[in-house]
Design a protein around this motif. Structure first.
Motif, PDB file in Angstrom:
ATOM      1  N   LEU A 203       0.842  -1.246   0.146  1.00 41.24           N
ATOM      2  CA  LEU A 203      -0.063  -0.087   0.155  1.00 41.24           C
ATOM      3  C   LEU A 203       0.960   1.143  -0.053  1.00 41.24           C
ATOM      4  CD1 LEU A 203      -2.832  -0.817   2.550  1.00 41.24           C
ATOM      5  CD2 LEU A 203      -2.823  -0.980   0.102  1.00 41.24           C
ATOM      6  N   LEU A 205       2.215   2.908   2.508  1.00 36.20           N
ATOM      7  CA  LEU A 205       1.884   3.969   3.572  1.00 36.20           C
ATOM      8  C   LEU A 205       3.188   4.490   4.143  1.00 36.20           C
ATOM      9  CD1 LEU A 205      -0.782   1.796   5.534  1.00 36.20           C
ATOM     10  CD2 LEU A 205      -1.198   3.752   3.872  1.00 36.20           C
ATOM     11  N   THR A 206       3.408   5.690   4.317  1.00 37.93           N
ATOM     12  CA  THR A 206       4.352   6.424   4.995  1.00 37.93           C
ATOM     13  C   THR A 206       4.569   5.779   6.325  1.00 37.93           C
ATOM     14  OG1 THR A 206       3.915   8.350   3.524  1.00 37.93           O
ATOM     15  CG2 THR A 206       5.361   8.620   5.466  1.00 37.93           C
ATOM     16  N   GLU A 237      -8.273   6.449   8.816  1.00 35.74           N
ATOM     17  CA  GLU A 237      -8.241   7.774   8.614  1.00 35.74           C
ATOM     18  C   GLU A 237      -6.981   8.480   8.764  1.00 35.74           C
ATOM     19  OE1 GLU A 237      -9.994   9.099   6.387  1.00 35.74           O
ATOM     20  OE2 GLU A 237     -12.048   8.199   6.599  1.00 35.74           O
ATOM     21  N   THR A 240      -3.696   7.682   6.052  1.00 39.11           N
ATOM     22  CA  THR A 240      -3.613   7.946   4.588  1.00 39.11           C
ATOM     23  C   THR A 240      -4.721   8.948   4.138  1.00 39.11           C
ATOM     24  OG1 THR A 240      -3.511   7.227   2.294  1.00 39.11           O
ATOM     25  CG2 THR A 240      -4.865   6.027   3.745  1.00 39.11           C
ATOM     26  N   ASP A 241      -4.532   9.703   3.089  1.00 40.60           N
ATOM     27  CA  ASP A 241      -5.631  10.639   2.438  1.00 40.60           C
ATOM     28  C   ASP A 241      -6.219   9.990   1.042  1.00 40.60           C
ATOM     29  OD1 ASP A 241      -5.666  12.521   4.470  1.00 40.60           O
ATOM     30  OD2 ASP A 241      -3.906  13.615   3.774  1.00 40.60           O
ATOM     31  N   ASP A 242      -5.362   9.100   0.768  1.00 34.81           N
ATOM     32  CA  ASP A 242      -5.946   8.169  -0.513  1.00 34.81           C
ATOM     33  C   ASP A 242      -7.194   7.453  -0.326  1.00 34.81           C
ATOM     34  OD1 ASP A 242      -6.161   6.137  -2.636  1.00 34.81           O
ATOM     35  OD2 ASP A 242      -3.979   6.695  -3.005  1.00 34.81           O
ATOM     36  N   LEU A 243      -8.025   7.929  -1.068  1.00 35.66           N
ATOM     37  CA  LEU A 243      -9.584   7.331  -0.863  1.00 35.66           C
ATOM     38  C   LEU A 243      -9.699   5.891  -1.361  1.00 35.66           C
ATOM     39  CD1 LEU A 243     -11.735  10.449  -2.249  1.00 35.66           C
ATOM     40  CD2 LEU A 243     -11.254  10.000  -0.082  1.00 35.66           C
ATOM     41  N   GLU A 244      -8.817   5.595  -2.332  1.00 33.24           N
ATOM     42  CA  GLU A 244      -9.143   4.132  -2.639  1.00 33.24           C
ATOM     43  C   GLU A 244      -8.237   3.218  -1.385  1.00 33.24           C
ATOM     44  OE1 GLU A 244      -7.463   3.212  -6.464  1.00 33.24           O
ATOM     45  OE2 GLU A 244      -8.843   4.547  -7.361  1.00 33.24           O
ATOM     46  N   VAL A 245      -7.040   3.778  -0.841  1.00 32.60           N
ATOM     47  CA  VAL A 245      -6.436   3.140   0.305  1.00 32.60           C
ATOM     48  C   VAL A 245      -7.374   2.897   1.253  1.00 32.60           C
ATOM     49  CG1 VAL A 245      -4.598   3.066   1.708  1.00 32.60           C
ATOM     50  CG2 VAL A 245      -4.264   3.546  -0.855  1.00 32.60           C
ATOM     51  N   GLN A 247     -10.667   3.037   1.687  1.00 35.55           N
ATOM     52  CA  GLN A 247     -11.774   2.160   1.409  1.00 35.55           C
ATOM     53  C   GLN A 247     -11.436   0.678   1.555  1.00 35.55           C
ATOM     54  OE1 GLN A 247     -15.172   3.291   1.001  1.00 35.55           O
ATOM     55  NE2 GLN A 247     -15.181   0.810   1.475  1.00 35.55           N
TER      56      GLN A 247
END
Length: 257
Positions: A203, A205-206, A237, A240-245, A247
């Motif tokens: 994914l 993620l940072t 929440e 990340t701010d990536d909507l697909e990730v 979801q």
């Protein structure tokens, strides 16, 4: 004040106690939310010494730490910063996320991290010898934005260091129970969600799920927030701010809790 809760993960307490005896600067390495700040709070309590914490960011400068002149009425007076106060009082100074600070902060602490144990205040033309009980502690997240906010080897070698990691599942469940009084079955489900997401390296993620986020979710559930919603707002929440990730992680966590 009650003793700060901290669950030992290895030999960090033993290592820190000896470093404190020798007053050798101590570096806490590891991802966010793995208990670094809680550990130093616990150690300051156990050692019965004052703890001064500085949360470093990209604007943190040596002036913020050492002090500055301020105008008070018709006078210009000198106001000690937290580093100077700690050096004089003999407190533990904790620089949280030291790599985020400006380079002049590293320069300012150099003479405190070797045999000299002294602080030079350029604006006053003074050099202050550190109190015998003063100790410098810093934290550093080596995985964060690798290659961008790294500590120089010459700086790291001025500290003894201990690596913090996410606790084993059994220990993490115990932490959630102790911190929030949540039911053990729910604690186990939260830990399983955290472990699953940590293993989803694809994914990108940072940062991944910290124990702190799981504790937050457990607190919300304990006060009556529905379990899935608690995981969504406290764990997913913030990652990340990536909507697909978001979801994908929501779907995964909903299945697990």
């Amino acid at each position: 004040m009650s003793i700060p809760y901290y669950h030992t993960i290895g030999k960090e307490i033993q290592a820190f106690e000896h470093a404190y005896t020798c007053k050798i600067p101590f570096l806490l390495k590891g991802p966010t939310g793995t208990g670094k700040s809680r550990f130093i709070e616990r150690m300051a309590y156990v050692l019965n010494t004052k703890l001064i914490t500085i949360s470093c960011h990209e604007e943190t400068s040596s002036t913020d730490l050492i002090g500055r002149f301020i105008i008070k009425g018709a006078e210009t007076i000198w106001l000690d910063g937290p580093l100077t106060t700690a050096v004089k009082e003999g407190s533990i100074l904790y620089l949280d996320e030291i790599a985020e600070a400006r380079p002049d902060v590293i320069v300012a602490i150099h003479s405190l991290t070797d045999h000299r144990r002294e602080l030079f205040i350029d604006k006053l033309g003074q050099t202050i010898k550190a109190h015998k009980d003063f100790m410098l502690v810093a934290s550093f997240n080596p995985g964060y934005q690798r290659g961008f906010k790294e500590l120089k080897p010459s700086t790291r070698q001025r500290f003894v260091a201990f690596s913090f990691a996410y606790p084993a599942a059994k220990v993490e469940v115990e932490i959630l129970e102790s911190e929030t009084q949540i039911d053990v079955s729910i604690a186990k489900k939260l830990v399983n969600i955290g472990t699953k997401i940590r293993n989803l390296t694809e994914l990108g993620l940072t940062e991944t799920v910290s124990t702190r986020l799981l504790v937050d979710a457990a607190k919300l559930i304990h006060t009556g927030l529905p379990k899935r919603l608690a995981v969504h707002v406290a764990v997913i929440e913030p990652l990340t701010d990536d909507l697909e990730v978001i979801q994908a992680l929501k779907d995964l966590s909903d299945l697990m809790i």
